[in-house]
Design a protein around this motif. Structure first.
Motif, PDB file in Angstrom:
ATOM      1  N   ALA A 114      43.035 -20.016 -68.434  1.00 40.64           N
ATOM      2  CA  ALA A 114      43.613 -20.015 -66.987  1.00 40.64           C
ATOM      3  C   ALA A 114      42.634 -19.527 -66.079  1.00 40.64           C
ATOM      4  CB  ALA A 114      45.000 -19.027 -66.928  1.00 40.64           C
ATOM      5  N   GLY A 115      41.884 -18.522 -66.530  1.00 41.03           N
ATOM      6  CA  GLY A 115      40.879 -18.035 -65.603  1.00 41.03           C
ATOM      7  C   GLY A 115      39.525 -18.989 -65.559  1.00 41.03           C
ATOM      8  N   LEU A 116      39.470 -19.709 -66.976  1.00 43.02           N
ATOM      9  CA  LEU A 116      38.366 -20.556 -66.865  1.00 43.02           C
ATOM     10  C   LEU A 116      38.541 -21.922 -65.900  1.00 43.02           C
ATOM     11  CD1 LEU A 116      35.902 -21.952 -67.942  1.00 43.02           C
ATOM     12  CD2 LEU A 116      36.977 -22.496 -69.818  1.00 43.02           C
ATOM     13  N   LEU A 117      39.644 -22.290 -66.049  1.00 45.89           N
ATOM     14  CA  LEU A 117      40.266 -23.334 -65.101  1.00 45.89           C
ATOM     15  C   LEU A 117      40.129 -23.250 -63.799  1.00 45.89           C
ATOM     16  CD1 LEU A 117      41.380 -26.170 -64.820  1.00 45.89           C
ATOM     17  CD2 LEU A 117      43.517 -25.184 -65.082  1.00 45.89           C
ATOM     18  N   LEU A 122      30.135 -17.874 -66.194  1.00 47.75           N
ATOM     19  CA  LEU A 122      30.363 -18.825 -67.058  1.00 47.75           C
ATOM     20  C   LEU A 122      29.238 -19.988 -67.555  1.00 47.75           C
ATOM     21  CD1 LEU A 122      31.280 -22.067 -66.289  1.00 47.75           C
ATOM     22  CD2 LEU A 122      33.043 -20.823 -65.130  1.00 47.75           C
ATOM     23  N   ARG A 123      28.865 -20.444 -68.655  1.00 48.55           N
ATOM     24  CA  ARG A 123      28.095 -21.322 -68.949  1.00 48.55           C
ATOM     25  C   ARG A 123      28.688 -22.457 -69.932  1.00 48.55           C
ATOM     26  NH1 ARG A 123      22.243 -19.174 -71.017  1.00 48.55           N
ATOM     27  NH2 ARG A 123      21.889 -21.311 -70.820  1.00 48.55           N
ATOM     28  N   ILE A 124      28.392 -23.677 -69.355  1.00 46.27           N
ATOM     29  CA  ILE A 124      29.019 -24.861 -70.337  1.00 46.27           C
ATOM     30  C   ILE A 124      28.091 -25.510 -70.968  1.00 46.27           C
ATOM     31  CG2 ILE A 124      30.406 -27.054 -69.991  1.00 46.27           C
ATOM     32  CD1 ILE A 124      31.468 -25.696 -67.419  1.00 46.27           C
ATOM     33  N   THR A 125      28.279 -26.046 -72.176  1.00 44.62           N
ATOM     34  CA  THR A 125      27.568 -27.144 -72.887  1.00 44.62           C
ATOM     35  C   THR A 125      28.216 -28.031 -73.300  1.00 44.62           C
ATOM     36  OG1 THR A 125      25.633 -27.151 -74.412  1.00 44.62           O
ATOM     37  CG2 THR A 125      27.554 -25.923 -75.087  1.00 44.62           C
TER      38      THR A 125
END
Length: 395
Positions: free
Chosen positions: A341-344, A2-5
């Motif tokens: 749910a998977g991201l959390l 994952l990548r977050i901005t």
């Protein structure tokens, strides 16, 4: 993985297209439809403790009108508004069971879909005595095609990706004199996509009332998945109107192969960026390359963080929800429904330093009460079993 901005354009400004009053109108319309019932809001207390947060609430849309997904809310509301306009009525006066008797002949509605939106349009057209023609992109799941045909609609599978299929549906509608009911917008085609996004606010209004019944004034975090951003924008707009955007942290997620919102918020200007190619993802409902202009302004104003994830993140969410910790209820969530749910889980367990720092800045900690929308159930049963039983797409 994952990548977050984090959003540099955030200003917290709400949008008058998505207000509590509009959500109340949509909710009243949906509540009159035969078979309407609120979908459950499930509390996953054991998972929250495991992931180190205060609470996790999941809105389970697999129970919506027996259609296994939330999309019918947008399509039915748009059809209701269109027919009300055609008959010179208020939408409050539209009766599903009688509207066909007020028209000299049935209208034909058409749309492009990865599955759930087309199912919703086909179902609403059938229930209101109208016709539907649904276009699907190359590689569409046979289960989705058969479900749409089973609702009495014509279903045409194209040899192109989702965005090109939208263009084909629009062109065909113009040539045939049909009405296009599409959940994305472009210049000159904004009203119907706006109604569709407003229809989704029923889901948000239900969730807010269910949270209040649990003694929760407002969640600290709201996680929303996006394809074109129609649902994410409508739901985020409602909560910004209800609570004020500064009272919660919003996280918008999408597949890394169709990350048009992530790319748009990451651009220097914050203008919409289109993503091309095949857009392949197990999250078929989110595999869209062009941002909806109706909701983009709201998402840019009020979205705190945007995340792109690999398919394995969604697959992990499906397994987490389908195989809960002892004491938590089971949720059957499909590929597009389980992304957050998977991201959390990924945020809570990642050893990546950048991800851990972003998690801290976003306040995902022991004080966080997190609202998630599981927007579909096992709409592709074979793939669901392959992921949940056989462990396909491991994290």
């Amino acid at each position: 993985m994952l990548r977050i901005t984090e959003n540099p354009f955030y200003n917290g400004e709400a949008d008058p297209l998505f207000t509590v009053a509009i959500a109340e109108e949509a909710h009243r319309f949906h509540a009159k439809i035969p078979g309407y019932a609120e979908t459950p809001l499930v509390s996953l207390d054991k998972l929250a403790a495991k992931l180190g947060v205060k609470a996790i609430y999941v809105k389970d849309e697999s129970k919506r009108f027996g259609l296994n997904a939330f999309k019918v809310l947008g399509g039915s509301y748009a059809l209701g508004k269109l027919l009300a306009e055609k008959l010179n009525l208020s939408i409050a006066d539209i009766d599903f069971s009688k509207v066909s008797q007020q028209l000299p002949q049935p209208l034909t509605f058409t749309t492009a879909t990865a599955g759930n939106h087309g199912t919703g349009v086909a179902w609403a057209a059938r229930e209101m005595g109208q016709k539907a023609v649904v276009f699907m992109p190359k590689g569409a799941a046979a289960a989705s095609v058969n479900r749409i045909k089973g609702l009495g609609a014509e279903c045409i599978v194209t040899d192109c990706n989702y965005d090109d299929t939208v263009r084909l549906a629009s062109k065909t509608a113009e040539e045939q004199g049909w009405t296009l009911v599409q959940d994305t917008a472009w210049e000159g085609y904004e009203q119907i996509p706006t109604w569709i996004s407003q229809g989704y606010t029923t889901m948000a209004a239900e969730a807010a009332a269910q949270l209040r019944a649990l003694g929760v004034d407002a969640p600290t975090h709201i996680m929303l998945q996006a394809g074109v951003g129609a649902m994410a924008g409508g739901v985020l707009g409602f909560f910004a109107s209800l609570y004020g955007a500064d009272r919660f942290c919003s996280i918008i997620s999408e597949p890394d192969t169709a990350d048009c919102l992530y790319q748009s918020i990451s651009s220097a200007s914050g203008e919409r960026v289109a993503v091309g190619g095949s857009l392949n993802s197990i999250m078929a409902g989110l595999a869209c390359g062009e941002v909806n202009p109706v909701t983009w302004g709201l998402l840019r104003n009020c979205g705190n963080a945007f995340v792109r994830v690999k398919d394995s993140v969604s697959a992990t969410g499906m397994r987490l929800l389908g195989n809960p910790l002892k004491g938590d209820p089971q949720i059957i969530s499909g590929e597009s429904g389980a992304i957050n749910a998977g991201l959390l889980y990924a945020l809570a367990t990642s050893s990546d330093q950048d991800v851990r720092q972003a998690k801290e800045r976003l306040g995902i900690n022991e004080h966080a009460s997190i609202l998630i929308f599981s927007t579909e159930g096992d709409t592709n049963e074979d793939r669901y079993r392959d992921i949940v039983w056989n462990g396909a797409w491991p994290l």
